[in-house]
Design a protein around this motif. Structure first.
Motif, short mmCIF file in Angstrom:
data_model
loop_
_atom_site.label_atom_id
_atom_site.label_comp_id
_atom_site.label_asym_id
_atom_site.label_seq_id
_atom_site.Cartn_x
_atom_site.Cartn_y
_atom_site.Cartn_z
N VAL A 217 -68.88 17.20 -50.90
CA VAL A 217 -67.79 17.94 -50.72
C VAL A 217 -68.08 19.52 -50.74
O VAL A 217 -67.49 20.21 -49.93
CB VAL A 217 -66.75 17.73 -51.90
N GLU A 218 -68.93 19.96 -51.71
CA GLU A 218 -69.12 21.50 -51.73
C GLU A 218 -69.89 21.70 -50.50
O GLU A 218 -69.84 22.88 -49.88
CB GLU A 218 -70.25 21.73 -52.88
N LEU A 219 -70.72 20.85 -49.93
CA LEU A 219 -71.52 21.23 -48.81
C LEU A 219 -70.50 21.26 -47.44
O LEU A 219 -70.67 22.35 -46.72
CB LEU A 219 -72.60 19.99 -48.56
N THR A 220 -69.88 20.59 -47.16
CA THR A 220 -68.83 20.40 -46.30
C THR A 220 -67.95 21.63 -46.31
O THR A 220 -67.88 22.41 -45.14
CB THR A 220 -67.86 19.14 -46.10
N LYS A 221 -67.38 22.01 -47.50
CA LYS A 221 -66.84 23.29 -47.33
C LYS A 221 -67.52 24.66 -47.34
O LYS A 221 -66.81 25.48 -46.49
CB LYS A 221 -66.12 23.36 -48.68
N ALA A 222 -68.64 24.53 -47.47
CA ALA A 222 -69.57 25.67 -47.30
C ALA A 222 -69.81 25.86 -45.84
O ALA A 222 -69.78 26.75 -45.11
CB ALA A 222 -70.88 25.62 -48.07
N MET A 223 -70.04 24.55 -45.10
CA MET A 223 -70.49 24.68 -43.59
C MET A 223 -69.26 24.99 -42.80
O MET A 223 -69.29 25.75 -41.78
CB MET A 223 -70.89 23.22 -43.46
N CYS A 224 -67.95 24.54 -43.25
CA CYS A 224 -66.80 24.98 -42.59
C CYS A 224 -66.46 26.49 -42.80
O CYS A 224 -66.17 27.05 -41.68
CB CYS A 224 -65.52 24.40 -43.30
#
Length: 427
Positions: free
Chosen positions: A201-208
């Motif tokens: 979840v944290e990774l996906t938000k950072a990539m966004c």
């Protein structure tokens, strides 16, 4: 007209994972002269109690389910063959044998189909007297990854690309924590997957944030609750949580695949896709090693973003080191699954099925449809939403195009999510 060979029962539990491969089997089974019963697992089981004796194609199950299903199939006079959907990746051989390959059940199985040499060696190493029952056949799921069948998904891939452009596919496997029945309480088994869930979840938000013009498609494991992801990313317009259709078309359409320990990474690898294996934590008990080996390994968000930036700018790590690693991975994969464009799993399966002596097919048979009813189950509905005659016809049309055939296949609905399939030239 030719005489029908017999009845073949193809139960499907998880539609997005199993259906296309089972339809591939059904298509060629009808060509071979079988009358096929296919559909949602429970109602195929029910049909097998009232339709003629034939071959029941087990998909593999954990202990209690396997005992019930195989015992019932044998008691109803069927020959049982089995291809365990979970047999490709065996991380804990002792647990696998105890949970899915109990000794007492082998007496009920006539032919045990194996994905590759690794699975066969695990089984025969424990039960050497059952070696004669174990055959390496691959899996029709992977037939669909070959160049022969790639055009089956062409229309779907173009549709996906039109909707999402150049997107990143994120596959998850955290049902031990993010279960359909709700988030699991902290225990030894769920704690590790809770961390991985939160890390993704944290990774996906950072990539966004890093790539605001790129779309990210999250495809949860079938056993996960997709609503948790919808809630997490409700404010991120470039994140889409999607769980529909076979994974193959999504892999084909994606620019890059990000995962941790997912079987889909093997499919992505065989399709020639660039893979990032995100490994923010490790566990000797729960890690699935092979899928992670097939990708570019990243242990933190910064590394993922660096790799992703390079990939999105069309630098697919075509360095000598990367190419060498991919060649090594192909050799490793051969122990688990041998994929070629010349040898197909369904062909190996039919060579074995055709060796089974089946009872003569009744000339006339029409059971009451009132007997073919199962109560709707919310969890089952998640795994198997529905099946229509049009879906089957559309898939068969695509196989006809691949084979250059004009199909004379009869498709008859005989219950909710249940169909009988046969070729008109067989009686």
């Amino acid at each position: 007209m030719k005489k029908c060979k017999g009845w073949l029962y193809l139960p499907v539990e998880i539609k997005v994972r199993e259906m296309d491969a089972k339809l591939l089997l059904a298509y060629y089974a009808a060509k071979e002269g079988y009358q096929v019963i296919i559909g949602e697992h429970r109602i195929v089981e029910l049909a097998s109690t009232v339709y003629p004796r034939g071959i029941f194609f087990s998909k593999g199950y954990p202990r209690g389910f396997r005992k019930r299903i195989l015992t019932n199939a044998k008691n109803n006079g069927h020959t049982v063959v089995e291809l365990d959907e979970e047999g490709l990746l065996i991380n804990d051989t002792t647990r696998y044998l105890h949970d899915r390959m109990m000794m007492d059940m082998f007496d009920l199985v006539t032919q045990e189909y194996c994905w590759g040499s690794f699975q066969r060696e695990v089984i025969t190493g424990a039960f050497p007297d059952k070696e004669h029952k174990c055959y390496i056949v691959g899996n029709p799921r992977f037939d669909l990854l070959t160049s022969k069948y790639k055009n089956i998904y062409k229309e779907d891939v173009e549709h996906i690309k039109n909707n999402y452009g150049e997107f990143v596919l994120i596959n998850t496997r955290f049902s031990t924590y993010n279960s359909l029945s709700g988030m699991k309480k902290d225990n030894i088994d769920s704690m590790y997957f809770k961390k991985l869930y939160n890390d993704f979840v944290e990774l996906t938000k950072a990539m966004c944030q890093k790539f605001p013009d790129t779309h990210f498609v999250i495809r949860p494991h079938p056993g996960e609750d997709p609503e948790s992801y919808h809630n997490e990313f409700s404010s991120n317009n470039n994140v889409h949580v999607i769980h529909e259709g076979n994974i193959i078309k999504w892999l084909m359409a994606a620019k890059v695949v990000i995962h941790n320990g997912c079987t889909s990474s093997i499919e992505a690898f065989l399709l020639g896709k660039t893979i990032i294996s995100y490994i923010p934590a490790t566990s000797n008990d729960h890690d699935v090693i092979l899928p992670n080996q097939l990708g570019i390994e990243a242990t933190n968000i910064k590394e993922v973003n660096t790799f992703l930036h390079s990939i999105l700018n069309n630098n697919n790590f075509a360095s000598s080191n990367y190419i060498e690693k991919m060649d090594q991975n192909k050799k490793i994969l051969l122990d688990y699954y041998e994929l070629t464009d010349k040898k197909f799993s369904y062909e190996s399966i039919f060579l074995l099925l055709n060796s089974i002596q089946l009872p003569a097919v009744p000339n006339h048979f029409s059971p009451s449809q009132k007997t073919l009813y199962v109560k709707e189950n919310k969890k089952v509905k998640h795994f198997f939403p529905s099946l229509s005659k049009e879906e089957i016809q559309n898939f068969f049309r695509k196989i006809d195009e691949v084979e250059g055939n004009s199909s004379s296949t009869s498709i008859k609905m005989i219950g909710i999510d249940l169909f009988e399939i046969k070729e008109d030239r067989f009686v």
